[in-house]
Design a protein around this motif. Sequence first.
Motif, PDB file in Angstrom:
ATOM      1  N   UNK A  88      -1.813  -0.533  85.823  1.00  0.00           N
ATOM      2  CA  UNK A  88      -0.427  -0.621  85.349  1.00  0.00           C
ATOM      3  C   UNK A  88      -0.339  -0.286  83.859  1.00  0.00           C
ATOM      4  N   UNK A  89      -1.255  -0.803  83.072  1.00  0.00           N
ATOM      5  CA  UNK A  89      -1.261  -0.490  81.640  1.00  0.00           C
ATOM      6  C   UNK A  89      -1.519   0.995  81.391  1.00  0.00           C
ATOM      7  N   UNK A  90      -2.303   1.606  82.258  1.00  0.00           N
ATOM      8  CA  UNK A  90      -2.620   3.031  82.101  1.00  0.00           C
ATOM      9  C   UNK A  90      -1.389   3.910  82.312  1.00  0.00           C
ATOM     10  N   UNK A  91      -0.390   3.417  82.984  1.00  0.00           N
ATOM     11  CA  UNK A  91       0.849   4.193  83.133  1.00  0.00           C
ATOM     12  C   UNK A  91       1.534   4.365  81.779  1.00  0.00           C
ATOM     13  N   UNK A  92       1.387   3.363  80.908  1.00  0.00           N
ATOM     14  CA  UNK A  92       1.967   3.450  79.570  1.00  0.00           C
ATOM     15  C   UNK A  92       1.029   4.122  78.572  1.00  0.00           C
ATOM     16  N   UNK A  93      -0.247   4.125  78.889  1.00  0.00           N
ATOM     17  CA  UNK A  93      -1.235   4.741  78.000  1.00  0.00           C
ATOM     18  C   UNK A  93      -2.200   5.584  78.835  1.00  0.00           C
ATOM     19  N   UNK A  94      -1.729   6.718  79.328  1.00  0.00           N
ATOM     20  CA  UNK A  94      -2.562   7.544  80.207  1.00  0.00           C
ATOM     21  C   UNK A  94      -3.855   8.017  79.549  1.00  0.00           C
ATOM     22  N   UNK A  95      -3.834   8.255  78.265  1.00  0.00           N
ATOM     23  CA  UNK A  95      -5.043   8.714  77.572  1.00  0.00           C
ATOM     24  C   UNK A  95      -6.124   7.632  77.561  1.00  0.00           C
ATOM     25  N   UNK A  96      -5.729   6.391  77.702  1.00  0.00           N
ATOM     26  CA  UNK A  96      -6.685   5.290  77.680  1.00  0.00           C
ATOM     27  C   UNK A  96      -7.081   4.790  79.056  1.00  0.00           C
ATOM     28  N   UNK A  97      -6.701   5.528  80.100  1.00  0.00           N
ATOM     29  CA  UNK A  97      -6.949   5.081  81.467  1.00  0.00           C
ATOM     30  C   UNK A  97      -8.411   4.757  81.731  1.00  0.00           C
ATOM     31  N   UNK A  98      -9.315   5.640  81.333  1.00  0.00           N
ATOM     32  CA  UNK A  98     -10.747   5.398  81.580  1.00  0.00           C
ATOM     33  C   UNK A  98     -11.230   4.153  80.854  1.00  0.00           C
ATOM     34  N   UNK A  99     -10.846   4.016  79.602  1.00  0.00           N
ATOM     35  CA  UNK A  99     -11.262   2.839  78.827  1.00  0.00           C
ATOM     36  C   UNK A  99     -10.686   1.563  79.423  1.00  0.00           C
ATOM     37  N   UNK A 100      -9.416   1.625  79.837  1.00  0.00           N
ATOM     38  CA  UNK A 100      -8.786   0.437  80.417  1.00  0.00           C
ATOM     39  C   UNK A 100      -9.466   0.018  81.715  1.00  0.00           C
ATOM     40  N   UNK A 101      -9.729   0.978  82.595  1.00  0.00           N
ATOM     41  CA  UNK A 101     -10.367   0.638  83.876  1.00  0.00           C
ATOM     42  C   UNK A 101     -11.807   0.177  83.685  1.00  0.00           C
ATOM     43  N   UNK A 102     -12.533   0.800  82.775  1.00  0.00           N
ATOM     44  CA  UNK A 102     -13.912   0.374  82.505  1.00  0.00           C
ATOM     45  C   UNK A 102     -13.931  -1.049  81.941  1.00  0.00           C
ATOM     46  N   UNK A 103     -13.057  -1.307  80.966  1.00  0.00           N
ATOM     47  CA  UNK A 103     -12.999  -2.643  80.369  1.00  0.00           C
ATOM     48  C   UNK A 103     -12.553  -3.681  81.399  1.00  0.00           C
ATOM     49  N   UNK A 104     -11.573  -3.328  82.216  1.00  0.00           N
ATOM     50  CA  UNK A 104     -11.084  -4.265  83.230  1.00  0.00           C
ATOM     51  C   UNK A 104     -12.170  -4.599  84.242  1.00  0.00           C
ATOM     52  N   UNK A 105     -12.960  -3.613  84.628  1.00  0.00           N
ATOM     53  CA  UNK A 105     -14.046  -3.865  85.577  1.00  0.00           C
ATOM     54  C   UNK A 105     -15.052  -4.847  84.986  1.00  0.00           C
ATOM     55  N   UNK A 106     -15.381  -4.675  83.716  1.00  0.00           N
ATOM     56  CA  UNK A 106     -16.315  -5.593  83.051  1.00  0.00           C
ATOM     57  C   UNK A 106     -15.722  -6.979  82.861  1.00  0.00           C
ATOM     58  N   UNK A 107     -14.496  -7.044  82.388  1.00  0.00           N
ATOM     59  CA  UNK A 107     -13.828  -8.335  82.161  1.00  0.00           C
ATOM     60  C   UNK A 107     -13.606  -9.055  83.487  1.00  0.00           C
ATOM     61  N   UNK A 108     -13.219  -8.315  84.514  1.00  0.00           N
ATOM     62  CA  UNK A 108     -13.033  -8.923  85.836  1.00  0.00           C
ATOM     63  C   UNK A 108     -14.317  -9.532  86.358  1.00  0.00           C
ATOM     64  N   UNK A 109     -15.433  -8.830  86.136  1.00  0.00           N
ATOM     65  CA  UNK A 109     -16.730  -9.350  86.572  1.00  0.00           C
ATOM     66  C   UNK A 109     -17.075 -10.643  85.822  1.00  0.00           C
TER      67      UNK A 109
END
Length: 159
Positions: A88-109
């Motif tokens: 959802x955040x990546x919709x507002x910041x498409x350029x940061x999509x990879x960083x957001x998903x990578x960080x979310x995967x780590x934080x979620x873990x």
Amino acid sequence: MRSGARHDAPSVRWTRRLGVLLCAWVLAAAWGSVVQTQWNLRALVDVGVEIPASDWLRVTAQDLIGFAPVYGVILAVGWLFALPVASALARWWPAGRSALLAAAAGVGMVAAVRTVDAVAPMPVFIDATRHLPGLLAMAAGAVLAGLLYARLTARLTSR
């Protein structure tokens, strides 16, 4: 016929996205399993236990079969909450999509592991996560898996 093909496109993208997510999840679960196994074996070696290389390999394989699925469930629960927020955040910041998903995967873990630790009868469920270096080593696999998911689904998202 042509309109039917367009109608199927979202389901094809969804299926591909799910397939990529499953691959990333398997990577993260296997990574975490191997890290915790090596961490535990190293702890035994540090107190003087001799472990032949064949045992290192055997125990690692056993944990991939026995522990990785358990860890995978923990990981999936963390990702269930973290990855949709990142998407959802990546919709507002498409350029940061990879960083957001990578960080979310780590934080979620990390959040999922700490939640399990809070309800488990033992001090920590996964000994490698007892201290920050081990927790970060396991989280690195989740971060890499999140990055893999982001990269492999980037074209599907941009359509």
